[in-house]
Every structure is written in structure tokens, then in C-alpha cells.
Scaffold this active site. Sequence first.
Site, PDB file in Angstrom:
ATOM      1  N   GLY A 478      -8.884  13.854  -9.242  1.00  0.00           N
ATOM      2  CA  GLY A 478      -8.528  15.258  -9.084  1.00  0.00           C
ATOM      3  C   GLY A 478      -7.056  15.388  -8.771  1.00  0.00           C
ATOM      4  N   PRO A 644       6.079  17.654 -10.441  1.00  0.00           N
ATOM      5  CA  PRO A 644       6.227  18.375  -9.165  1.00  0.00           C
ATOM      6  C   PRO A 644       5.003  19.211  -8.804  1.00  0.00           C
ATOM      7  CG  PRO A 644       8.065  18.874 -10.659  1.00  0.00           C
ATOM      8  CD  PRO A 644       7.128  17.966 -11.407  1.00  0.00           C
ATOM      9  N   VAL A 715       2.263   9.703  -3.272  1.00  0.00           N
ATOM     10  CA  VAL A 715       2.167  10.873  -2.396  1.00  0.00           C
ATOM     11  C   VAL A 715       0.752  11.183  -1.925  1.00  0.00           C
ATOM     12  CG1 VAL A 715       4.222  12.004  -3.306  1.00  0.00           C
ATOM     13  CG2 VAL A 715       2.014  12.392  -4.419  1.00  0.00           C
ATOM     14  N   GLY A 716      -0.211  10.358  -2.261  1.00  0.00           N
ATOM     15  CA  GLY A 716      -1.606  10.711  -1.990  1.00  0.00           C
ATOM     16  C   GLY A 716      -1.956  10.785  -0.522  1.00  0.00           C
ATOM     17  N   GLU A 717      -1.316   9.982   0.292  1.00  0.00           N
ATOM     18  CA  GLU A 717      -1.773   9.866   1.670  1.00  0.00           C
ATOM     19  C   GLU A 717      -0.772  10.344   2.717  1.00  0.00           C
ATOM     20  OE1 GLU A 717      -4.560   6.106   1.788  1.00  0.00           O
ATOM     21  OE2 GLU A 717      -3.158   5.990   0.125  1.00  0.00           O
TER      22      GLU A 717
HETATM   23 MO1  MOS Z   1      -7.306   5.770  -0.468  1.00  0.00          MO
HETATM   24  S1  MOS Z   1      -8.099   5.702   1.423  1.00  0.00           S
HETATM   25  O1  MOS Z   1      -6.411   4.359  -0.475  1.00  0.00           O
HETATM   26  O2  MOS Z   1      -8.419   6.046  -1.585  1.00  0.00           O
END
Ligand code: MOS
Length: 756
Positions: A478, A644, A715-717
Site C-alpha cells: 500500500g 514525493p 521512509v517507511g518507518e
Molecule cells: Mo517492517 S517492521 O520492517 O515491515
Amino acid sequence: MPEIALTQAPAHLRHGSSIGQPLTRRDGHLKVTGGARYAADNHPPGMLYAVLAVSGIARGRVAFLDVPAAKAHPGVVEVMTPANKPPLAQDPDAKTNPFMFRLDLLQNDRVRYANQSIAVVIGDTLEAATEGAALLSPRYETEPARTGLDAAESFVPPGVGVGNPAEVRRGDVEAGLASASRRIDAIYETAAQYHNAMEPHAIVAAWDGDRLSIDTPSQGLAMAQGRVAGLFGIPPENIHIRSPFLGGGFGSKGLISGPQLLGIMAARLVGRPVKLVLRREQMYGPVGHRAPTRQRLRLGADRDGGLTAIDHHTKTASSSFDDFFEPASDASHTLYASPAIATSHEAVRLDTGTPLFMRAPGEATGSIALESAIDEMAQACGMDPLAFRLRNYAEVEPISGKPFSSKALRDCYARGAERFGWAPRPLAPRQMRDEAGLLVGWGMGTATFPALMFQGEARAVVRSDGTGVMETGAHDMGQGAWTALAQIAADGLGLEAEQVEFRSGTSDLPDAGIAGGSSHTATAGMAIHNAGAAVIAKLADLATGDQRSPLFGAGNAGVTARAGRLFRRDDENRSESYADILGRAGLAEIEARGKGAADPAAQSVYAMHAHGAVFAEVKVDPDLGQIRVTRLVGAFAAGRVINPRMVRSQIFGGMIWGVSFALHEQAITDRRSGRILNANLAEYHVPVNADVPSLEALMIEEHDPHVNALGIKGVGEIGVTGSAGAVANAVWHATGVRVRRFPIGIDDLVTTMDAN
Ligand code: MOS
């Protein structure tokens, strides 16, 4: 089984530019029109429905299951128990690498946690299987459940996270504390959290002899394929996994889970395709969670507000049978300069499912404690929290002494503070009210997350009609991976995006590496970039070695690729199209592969992290203690931004999780039974729209020449780090009450606010 048309989405045609463009999701149209087919939407002919029966106790053994009653129910086809489960080629309790999860696959009658699978009922319909599962009426021999961080003897874990040492020290912390003129010694507690992806874990499995076809959401297709191969004793190439879309993962879909494997076993047992979908409450156990922590922070500072010592100790919990230890103390390794830093962990074993990665594992839990303690120390030193952080700004990574590959945190502080309007913030708490009389507080936190890469591969093709193909088995939870990676593919091939067919999301494609650790865009992106470069190099070889080409004699280094043509670097008037080059050579297409991985040489020299600064405003009802986050402003530097729009959305998701961490999320375990009391979305609170404030995420431009050739940090975490602490610190600033147990609740405030 029907094939999902992965590459023929109409949205593909709209995908019309490359790196840096704020494109909308190329799968967005499919998703909002219901055209995107998620794992559980696949219904192959002859499919049966499997329903898990799960344990109602947390520890003991299953003494009785009324299998005859379940089997007698109309529509029930089979009941799978330890007595008749198909044989496995591997012990589900074996663990040969840290990326393996010990599994409950009906290997015996033991119960190790509540919601553990104890049987699978397979029926013609979901209703029949559900009723059959209810008719099993299990009886147990129950042993007392160990719950809470004080329920068992603690020990030093062999490692934390994935292979990090449990204890790390640099300098003399006790000396640093002894010499300090100000000290903080405080204990912070974070609650257990459970992944609540909108899409529960699901699988549709179909066997054809010793070949297996699976639809299931995965953040790590190649690892899942390898795990299934090992357990069922078949070659990995016999297993085809399709995971084109995930309805969220957050780490819980990084390793294939027990219930997904039970779906495969059920299909084998009945010799027909089987679908198994977890119910919401069944996700509270077998698919991982964020372990609770109790963290003791001891900080020392000198008269000028310079830190003299950081001691960060975490107590956490794992299951009774497996090893995952939340590396919360490691959050203190990289942020604040201190001549002495010590981090350590201890753990207890509880009757719970095994904890696992959950969005910023360690960084999120550790960050809220560290940022709270830093805020307390700033106050103790009589300093503004921003000034205190700038005073203790780390020019090199404190724990390793390595320089940062790049660090734009000062800009994040400055731009975030300016945008938020931080400057007039009163030092003392409980000084601000709004026109309605609500207490107003401002808090901040520093965000950081390592710039990780795993290993990935991609395959690039240029065809004689001038179009290209890029293949990599990437994962779109997603977050927009399909979109961002296709942008990199277009640039890598020197083509317009609509000329590139981007194939992704299945296990037969090259391994794109795991979508975890905020590493996916960097890893898969670099594989794509290198595959593109390799195929262009082959094209250039063809052209520059051919006397009939206008590029003859230019040499590989002397050619650039753009808009489906190769150009001489020294003379842009001399160019040739890909189609002409391949046509003359009589080739229908050429292909090349590329890999993406961290550069060990660069990693040995530099510390690599993304950074950010988050500023929060909360309003607290002085009588009721009700907390509302009203503003959240974050400034983040995370290297090159591929898209972006996707990046902003990822950061927002993280920031909202920060709100959730500070104020909402907690799994509550019944101490008598070891069961989770609120295993549902009514009582396990996550922020809804009404809880989400005005959000702003500013991306600070940052060029990191060392992380990878594309300069991507991920940038996910990072968004969850910093944000949780900022909210908690704002609550203190509004009320003068320092709550050190998260999530902060109304009850924490009303009982103490009056006294202040
Ligand atoms: Mo993430 S907790 O590395 O899916």
C-alpha cells in the site's frame, strides 16, 4: 487458477514520468474500483473454506476435541488435527536462521499462547466450516499463564532485533553520571501492540501433484517460497506465490506465518484448493506483535547542558518457545552526542505468541522513552527542548564514532520549528490555553531510522519495438512500491514510463528483497537501476561496435540513454533509437540482470540514517483529561525522494502511528487467563480520522552519495519515531504531568492534574 493480469492494469498507461515526479499510484484505479484482486479474492474452481479453531487458554494442552461433532455438521468436509495432518519435511520448531519463525502447525497437543491454532475445519462454505470449528468444543489441561514483565525470571537475550548485540557500551557511563550536575533516572513503559493491517493474513492454496500455487500477502516472497519449500519438501521453483497487493503488513507479513501454512496443509489434506482467512481476533497471537517494554533511562548532563552519559536499559518479553527481542535500547546509539553510552536488554519468557518486527521495531519503542527522557533533561537544565537537542547534536554517530554518510537534521530542526512556530514556546508547562480554556502544550521529538538495504535482483529487457520490460518480485503493501519502482525502471531504461512494462508481485520474478526495514525502494530500486544500466550497456556495445551506426566508435562510456535512444556524449546530434539498434542486429530483444545491495565498503566507513524532527501541539481538557492532538509538523531528510506523493503519505502514516503509540494503542492481557481482552478493532484503539490532527510533512533536500547510487534512504518507518515522543512531551507541556507509561490515558491525567 485464473491469472491476475499484473501488467495490464489500465493505470499502467497513466504512469507517465519518472524519478522525482509526484505520480498517483499506478494501481490506485484498480484499488478504488475494486479491480485489485487481493489474496482472499481468488476463488479457484472446487475451492473449499478452511477455518481455524484456536486455543482459549494460553498454556497447557488440548485434552479433547469433538471431531465427530464437527465432521457431522452438514458441509464440513474434513477436520485437520495433530492426528491426521499431512506430514512435513521439516520440524516447525526448527530454526536455522534468525529470519525464521517457529511455527504452530498442529505438531502436537501443546498450547503455548492464546489464539494458537489447535485444529482446522474445512468445509464447502465459510459458514459450515465456522460452525464446525465451534462444534469442536475443546477441553484443556490448563497451566497457569505467565503474563507481564515480572512473571518470570529474566535473562540477557543472546541478541536483539535481528542479530544485534544485547549490550553495547562506549565510554564510562558511571563516571559520566557521577560527574554530571543534572541527572535523570526514570522508567518508561510501552504496551504490547498488535499489527492490525486492514487485510488479515489470508491464503488460497492449490496443489497440483508436487506443485503448489498460492495467493497470499507477503512482504518477502523469496523467503516465503524458501520456507514453504523446506516445510513441504519440494523445490522452491515448484511454488508459485502471487502477492500483487497487500492491505498493509507493518512487518507481520515479512515471514510466512503458521496460519498461512496451515492453509497449504489443509489443501494437501483434502486434495482441493483451500482458502483460509484469519478473523481479526485470530491475528492476536500467531502473526507477531510488538513486545511490551519497560525501559530505564539514566542521563547525566553538565552545567552547560551537555550530556555526559546515556544509559538505556530495556526489559522486554518473548514467547516461551522462540527468540525475538525488541531492540528498544538501540535507539540511543545514534542520536545524541555523549562521551559515554551504554545500552542493554533483558527479557522474560511469557505465554504469548512470539513478538516480531512491527513498524520501526526497537526504534519506535526506544524513541518514545529516549525522547521523553531528553525532554525531562532539557527541563532539568532549564533549556528549551530544541536548544537542548541542538546542544547535544551528534556530528558523528555516537556509538560507532563513524561519520554520517549525510545528515541534514539541523535543517529538519530549523525548518520544522519555523513551520510549527516553536519560537515563543514558554519553558514552563501549563502556561498556554486556547480560547475555550483547554490547556495547550507543545512538544518535540527527534526522528531517526537506519538506511538499510537487503539484497535484490531485477531483470531488464529492451525489445525491438523500442519498449522495455522490468521484472522484480517486489511487494506493495500500500506504500506505493509499484509506482516508485516503475519510475526508477523508466529512468533506468531511458524510456518513458508508459513504454515500460513493470512486472512485480510474484515469486517467479527475480527476488526483490524483503519489503521491510524501510529498505525496499533502495534495494529493489538499485537492482532495477543496475539492470537498466546493464541492458543499456549491451545496447551500446551493439551500436558502438557497428560501422553502420551513427554511434560507431563512441565506446560505452561515451553514450547516454534517453527517450528510447542512445546519444553520443560528446555530440548529441549523433544518436540512434533502441529499435534501430536491435533491428539492425536482427534481435527481437536483449536482456540483462542487475543486483541491489548495500556497499560493505561504504558501510564500514559511514553511519547511514534518515533523520527528522517532529513538533506536536496537543490540547487537554483541564477537568476531563481528554487529550487531542491538534497539530503535527515533521521535517524529514531521507535522501532522494523518488515520488514525493508516496513519500509524504508514508511519512503521514508513520506520524499517525506516533499519535497512536503515544495515546491509543495497547493490547491488554487478562492476567488470569493470558488471553488478550481487546482483540478487536472496537477495543484495540487506533487513531481514526477524528483523532488525526492537521499533519504536515516537509521533506528536506538531502544528497547522500554513499548510501547507494540513487541516494535513497527509505521512509517507511522513520515517521513513527520522533512523533510519539513529540506528542508525549506536548502532553507534559500542556499539563505539567509527566506520564511515563504509554499510551497516555485520561486516567493518567485526571488523577494527577489537580495536584499541579
Ligand atoms: Mo517492517 S517492521 O520492517 O515491515
